[in-house]
Motif scaffolding. Sequence first.
Motif, short mmCIF file in Angstrom:
data_model
loop_
_atom_site.label_atom_id
_atom_site.label_comp_id
_atom_site.label_asym_id
_atom_site.label_seq_id
_atom_site.Cartn_x
_atom_site.Cartn_y
_atom_site.Cartn_z
N PHE A 143 61.34 -20.66 23.55
CA PHE A 143 60.26 -21.65 23.61
C PHE A 143 60.46 -22.51 24.85
N PHE A 144 59.43 -22.55 25.70
CA PHE A 144 59.56 -23.16 27.02
C PHE A 144 58.52 -24.27 27.22
N PRO A 145 58.87 -25.54 26.93
CA PRO A 145 57.96 -26.65 27.26
C PRO A 145 57.88 -26.80 28.78
N LEU A 146 56.68 -26.76 29.32
CA LEU A 146 56.50 -26.77 30.77
C LEU A 146 56.53 -28.19 31.34
N TYR A 147 57.62 -28.89 31.05
CA TYR A 147 57.83 -30.23 31.59
C TYR A 147 59.14 -30.21 32.37
N PRO A 148 59.09 -30.37 33.68
CA PRO A 148 60.34 -30.32 34.45
C PRO A 148 61.35 -31.37 34.01
N GLN A 149 60.88 -32.59 33.72
CA GLN A 149 61.76 -33.67 33.28
C GLN A 149 61.62 -33.84 31.75
N TYR A 150 62.73 -34.01 31.07
CA TYR A 150 62.70 -34.20 29.62
C TYR A 150 62.23 -35.59 29.25
N ALA A 151 61.39 -35.67 28.24
CA ALA A 151 61.02 -36.95 27.62
C ALA A 151 60.78 -36.69 26.14
N GLY A 152 61.06 -37.68 25.34
CA GLY A 152 60.80 -37.54 23.92
C GLY A 152 59.34 -37.30 23.62
N ALA A 153 58.46 -37.91 24.44
CA ALA A 153 57.02 -37.82 24.20
C ALA A 153 56.40 -36.53 24.74
N THR A 154 57.20 -35.70 25.40
CA THR A 154 56.68 -34.43 25.92
C THR A 154 57.53 -33.26 25.42
N SER A 155 58.70 -33.08 25.99
CA SER A 155 59.56 -31.95 25.61
C SER A 155 59.94 -31.99 24.14
N ALA A 156 60.36 -33.15 23.66
CA ALA A 156 60.86 -33.23 22.29
C ALA A 156 59.76 -32.98 21.26
N THR A 157 58.58 -33.56 21.48
CA THR A 157 57.51 -33.35 20.50
C THR A 157 57.02 -31.91 20.52
N ALA A 158 57.06 -31.26 21.69
CA ALA A 158 56.72 -29.83 21.75
C ALA A 158 57.72 -29.02 20.94
N ASN A 159 59.01 -29.34 21.11
CA ASN A 159 60.04 -28.64 20.32
C ASN A 159 59.88 -28.92 18.83
N ASP A 160 59.57 -30.16 18.48
CA ASP A 160 59.34 -30.51 17.07
C ASP A 160 58.29 -29.59 16.46
N GLN A 161 57.20 -29.42 17.19
CA GLN A 161 56.09 -28.61 16.66
C GLN A 161 56.49 -27.14 16.54
N PHE A 162 57.28 -26.66 17.48
CA PHE A 162 57.79 -25.30 17.41
C PHE A 162 58.65 -25.12 16.15
N PHE A 163 59.54 -26.07 15.90
CA PHE A 163 60.40 -25.97 14.73
C PHE A 163 59.58 -26.05 13.43
N ARG A 164 58.54 -26.88 13.42
CA ARG A 164 57.67 -26.93 12.24
C ARG A 164 57.00 -25.58 12.00
N ALA A 165 56.58 -24.94 13.08
CA ALA A 165 55.95 -23.63 12.94
C ALA A 165 56.92 -22.62 12.36
N LEU A 166 58.17 -22.68 12.75
CA LEU A 166 59.17 -21.75 12.23
C LEU A 166 59.37 -21.94 10.72
N MET A 167 59.15 -23.16 10.24
CA MET A 167 59.33 -23.43 8.81
C MET A 167 58.36 -22.62 7.94
N ASP A 168 57.25 -22.17 8.52
CA ASP A 168 56.25 -21.43 7.76
C ASP A 168 56.51 -19.93 7.75
N GLU A 169 57.52 -19.48 8.47
CA GLU A 169 57.77 -18.04 8.59
C GLU A 169 58.77 -17.55 7.54
N THR A 170 58.42 -16.49 6.84
CA THR A 170 59.32 -15.89 5.86
C THR A 170 60.56 -15.34 6.55
#
Length: 345
Positions: A143-170
């Motif tokens: 999973f590649f958030p296209l933000y060169p610099q890390y920020a909680g409001a960009t990279s982290a929330t993108a990762n959060d959503q990715f992890f939430r999506a994984l929670m729905d997978e058997t």
Amino acid sequence: MTDAARPADHPQIPAPKTGVLLANLGTPDHYSYWPMRRYLGEFLSDKRVIDYPAWKWQPLLQLIILTKRPFSSGAAYKSIWNEALNESPLMTITKAQTAKIAAALKTRHGDGVMVDFCMRYGNPSTQSKVREMVAAGCQRILFFPLYPQYAGATSATANDQFFRALMDETWQPASRTVPAYFDHPRYIDALARSVERAYGGMARKPDILVCSYHGMPLRYLMQGDPYHCQCQKTTRLLKERLGWADSDLVTTFQSKFGPEDWLKPYTVEHVAELAKQGKKNIAVIAPAFSADCIETLEEINEEIKDSFEEAGGEAFTYIPCLNDDDAHVEALCAVIDENLSGWVV
């Protein structure tokens, strides 16, 4: 399990693949009121973006901000909308980036790597694209958030959503997230080449290059968010790669929202100050954005440009984001390959 070994009543299992899922901020489906309201509602309800208590923030958001802001934001989007494809420039550019990255990775790794993109807010959703990748046989996803610099409001929330999506997978795929690449030599070189290309076409070199990054509340820096420091390092590395002096470029921050102090200097104010100081010819680049979007095409090229010219500025040049430029695609592919290490040959 091979077809020969699978019992007749066993569900089919697709050939295993590795997925590369690119992620950007998002875009409304249209600039009209209701699509804008849905998009802004999702974006401004994210606790990573606005961390005020819900009891205080949501009434203000739902009753006041989302009643008025879809009109002003919609007008801004309308001014840059890709009418031919009926989509925002961010969507158009992200599609082009994805196609080029997919072609490059296919050349390197064959059909075993699947490349797609999602948006943190709006469509295509992260959940829908994770579902598609799993259904296609991706047993590993980078999973590649296209933000060169890390920020909680960009990279982290993108990762959060990715992890939430994984929670729905058997059957959850193995997963990795790509860290910030703000100091990657290939990214810095792509930035520098874009500046050199822009300056090479000018009759006179600008007095200063303004490196305008998206802003964030100063409080986030105090809480430990590394974004500010990573932005400063990107500017320094760009300066060193170009062989310039400290006075040739400056770091500023744009897109302030709300009443509290944000990272300074504010771009819209600083360009006016530069004009008053006699720097009548400036260029602006936006190193925090991987693709041109509302904050660059409308805010920088209209609002910030107007601020500079009203203060006496004469020549304003916006240097586009790296978008699907070949050097940028090569840099992103280098980052991807480094993070696929051990997963693909």
